[in-house]
Design a protein around this motif. Structure first.
Motif, mmCIF file in Angstrom:
data_model
loop_
_atom_site.group_PDB
_atom_site.id
_atom_site.type_symbol
_atom_site.label_atom_id
_atom_site.label_comp_id
_atom_site.label_asym_id
_atom_site.label_seq_id
_atom_site.Cartn_x
_atom_site.Cartn_y
_atom_site.Cartn_z
ATOM 1 N N MET A 1 0.840 -1.171 0.000
ATOM 2 C CA MET A 1 0.000 0.000 0.000
ATOM 3 C C MET A 1 0.889 1.239 0.000
ATOM 4 O O MET A 1 2.078 1.148 0.142
ATOM 5 C CB MET A 1 -0.914 -0.013 1.223
ATOM 6 N N THR A 13 -3.410 2.714 -2.881
ATOM 7 C CA THR A 13 -4.105 1.720 -3.690
ATOM 8 C C THR A 13 -4.864 0.791 -2.757
ATOM 9 O O THR A 13 -4.564 0.695 -1.569
ATOM 10 C CB THR A 13 -3.129 0.909 -4.551
ATOM 11 N N THR A 14 -5.823 0.108 -3.314
ATOM 12 C CA THR A 14 -6.630 -0.814 -2.512
ATOM 13 C C THR A 14 -6.015 -2.202 -2.470
ATOM 14 O O THR A 14 -6.400 -3.022 -1.653
ATOM 15 C CB THR A 14 -8.042 -0.929 -3.085
ATOM 16 N N ASP A 20 -8.784 -0.289 -8.101
ATOM 17 C CA ASP A 20 -7.883 0.844 -8.360
ATOM 18 C C ASP A 20 -8.152 1.461 -9.733
ATOM 19 O O ASP A 20 -8.155 2.682 -9.876
ATOM 20 C CB ASP A 20 -6.423 0.405 -8.257
#
Length: 60
Positions: A1, A13-14, A20
């Motif tokens: 991350m 970011t996920t 994303d």
């Protein structure tokens, strides 16, 4: 991350490329006329729905 979205949008970011990519579409809003915003929101919504639907079929 801790990475930025592909289009340079600020934020972490996920960890899910589909999410994303959907969130990165929101970065296009500033550069597009308001009349085009509904189409972008609809696309983001569809992409997020697809990502959620795919969760059930992924291994944990």
């Amino acid at each position: 991350m801790g990475d930025r979205y592909v289009n340079g949008t600020e934020g972490e970011t996920t960890g899910d490329e589909r999410v994303d990519a959907a969130m990165a579409r929101l970065g296009e809003l500033e550069a597009t006329p308001p009349a085009e915003h509904p189409a972008i929101f609809q696309d983001v919504h569809r992409r997020l729905q697809d990502a959620l639907t795919g969760i059930d079929g992924e291994p944990a």
